[in-house]
Design a protein around this motif. Structure first.
Motif, PDB file in Angstrom:
ATOM      1  N   UNK A 132       6.014  12.930  12.375  1.00 29.11           N
ATOM      2  CA  UNK A 132       7.338  12.417  12.314  1.00 29.11           C
ATOM      3  C   UNK A 132       8.063  12.496  13.633  1.00 29.11           C
ATOM      4  N   UNK A 133       7.422  13.472  14.571  1.00 33.00           N
ATOM      5  CA  UNK A 133       7.853  13.509  15.480  1.00 33.00           C
ATOM      6  C   UNK A 133       7.820  12.253  16.608  1.00 33.00           C
ATOM      7  N   UNK A 134       6.669  11.583  16.368  1.00 37.28           N
ATOM      8  CA  UNK A 134       6.379  10.605  17.118  1.00 37.28           C
ATOM      9  C   UNK A 134       7.080   9.393  16.515  1.00 37.28           C
ATOM     10  N   UNK A 135       7.239   9.176  15.143  1.00 34.14           N
ATOM     11  CA  UNK A 135       8.082   8.174  14.631  1.00 34.14           C
ATOM     12  C   UNK A 135       9.341   8.216  14.946  1.00 34.14           C
ATOM     13  N   UNK A 136      10.103   9.168  14.888  1.00 34.49           N
ATOM     14  CA  UNK A 136      11.473   9.292  15.040  1.00 34.49           C
ATOM     15  C   UNK A 136      11.801   9.229  16.499  1.00 34.49           C
ATOM     16  N   UNK A 137      11.110  10.093  17.336  1.00 35.10           N
ATOM     17  CA  UNK A 137      11.537  10.421  18.855  1.00 35.10           C
ATOM     18  C   UNK A 137      10.573   9.882  19.745  1.00 35.10           C
ATOM     19  N   UNK A 138       9.494   9.461  19.423  1.00 33.38           N
ATOM     20  CA  UNK A 138       8.219   8.994  20.287  1.00 33.38           C
ATOM     21  C   UNK A 138       7.805  10.005  21.084  1.00 33.38           C
ATOM     22  N   UNK A 139       7.907  11.239  20.805  1.00 35.74           N
ATOM     23  CA  UNK A 139       7.335  12.467  21.338  1.00 35.74           C
ATOM     24  C   UNK A 139       5.725  12.500  20.988  1.00 35.74           C
TER      25      UNK A 139
ATOM     26  N   UNK B  14       0.812  -1.154   0.012  1.00 35.24           N
ATOM     27  CA  UNK B  14       0.020  -0.031   0.018  1.00 35.24           C
ATOM     28  C   UNK B  14       0.817   1.403   0.039  1.00 35.24           C
ATOM     29  N   UNK B  15       2.071   1.173   0.502  1.00 34.35           N
ATOM     30  CA  UNK B  15       2.906   2.227   0.628  1.00 34.35           C
ATOM     31  C   UNK B  15       4.054   2.432  -0.619  1.00 34.35           C
ATOM     32  N   UNK B  16       3.989   1.445  -1.279  1.00 31.74           N
ATOM     33  CA  UNK B  16       4.821   1.306  -2.608  1.00 31.74           C
ATOM     34  C   UNK B  16       6.525   1.204  -2.117  1.00 31.74           C
ATOM     35  N   UNK B  17       6.619   0.301  -1.131  1.00 34.78           N
ATOM     36  CA  UNK B  17       7.988   0.008  -0.716  1.00 34.78           C
ATOM     37  C   UNK B  17       7.984  -1.627  -0.495  1.00 34.78           C
ATOM     38  N   UNK B  18       9.190  -1.895  -0.369  1.00 34.72           N
ATOM     39  CA  UNK B  18       9.395  -3.425  -0.326  1.00 34.72           C
ATOM     40  C   UNK B  18       9.106  -3.697   0.960  1.00 34.72           C
ATOM     41  N   UNK B  19       8.796  -5.101   1.207  1.00 39.85           N
ATOM     42  CA  UNK B  19       8.547  -5.815   2.445  1.00 39.85           C
ATOM     43  C   UNK B  19       9.893  -5.778   3.334  1.00 39.85           C
TER      44      UNK B  19
ATOM     45  N   UNK C  81       5.673   6.980   5.361  1.00 42.97           N
ATOM     46  CA  UNK C  81       5.139   6.288   6.734  1.00 42.97           C
ATOM     47  C   UNK C  81       4.373   7.068   7.524  1.00 42.97           C
ATOM     48  N   UNK C  82       4.554   8.480   7.799  1.00 43.68           N
ATOM     49  CA  UNK C  82       3.817   9.369   8.582  1.00 43.68           C
ATOM     50  C   UNK C  82       2.367   9.494   7.988  1.00 43.68           C
ATOM     51  N   UNK C  83       2.211   9.744   6.688  1.00 45.58           N
ATOM     52  CA  UNK C  83       1.225   9.876   6.011  1.00 45.58           C
ATOM     53  C   UNK C  83       0.183   8.500   6.028  1.00 45.58           C
TER      54      UNK C  83
ATOM     55  N   UNK D 195      12.369  10.880   2.645  1.00 46.05           N
ATOM     56  CA  UNK D 195      11.275  10.784   1.860  1.00 46.05           C
ATOM     57  C   UNK D 195      10.332   9.564   2.394  1.00 46.05           C
ATOM     58  N   UNK D 196      11.137   8.622   2.831  1.00 52.94           N
ATOM     59  CA  UNK D 196      10.203   7.463   3.340  1.00 52.94           C
ATOM     60  C   UNK D 196       9.554   7.423   4.791  1.00 52.94           C
TER      61      UNK D 196
END
Length: 87
Positions: free
Chosen positions: A78-85, A44-49, A70-72, A65-66
């Motif tokens: 992005x703040x949550x994904x990268x830093x957990x905030x 669904x994201x157009x990336x490899x498993x 992922x965020x969308x 870019x990835x």
């Protein structure tokens, strides 16, 4: 094979909520919240498993870019994904 999303989500929530959670832990939790397999999410994201698994296992990190894709896809900052905030 039947996937027990409730059990997987519960276990992953404990890990991702811990102060030691990694970006991979958070990505896996987000995927579980959407009730998607790695294959479904990747398609669904157009990336490899392989990339999805590598990021979730902490073997490597997604580039900017990835991270945006992922965020969308997961509806997370992005703040949550990268830093957990969280806001």
């Amino acid at each position: 094979m039947s996937v027990s999303w409730g059990k997987m989500y519960s276990a992953q929530l404990k890990i991702a909520s811990a102060s030691t959670a990694t970006m991979g832990d958070r990505l896996k939790l987000l995927r579980y919240r959407k009730r998607k397999s790695a294959r479904e999410a990747a398609e669904e994201m157009g990336i490899t498993m392989k990339s999805v698994y590598a990021w979730e296992l902490g073997k490597n990190n997604p580039r900017l870019p990835e991270l945006i894709v992922l965020a969308e896809y997961y509806g997370a900052s992005l703040d949550y994904i990268v830093f957990g905030r969280t806001p």
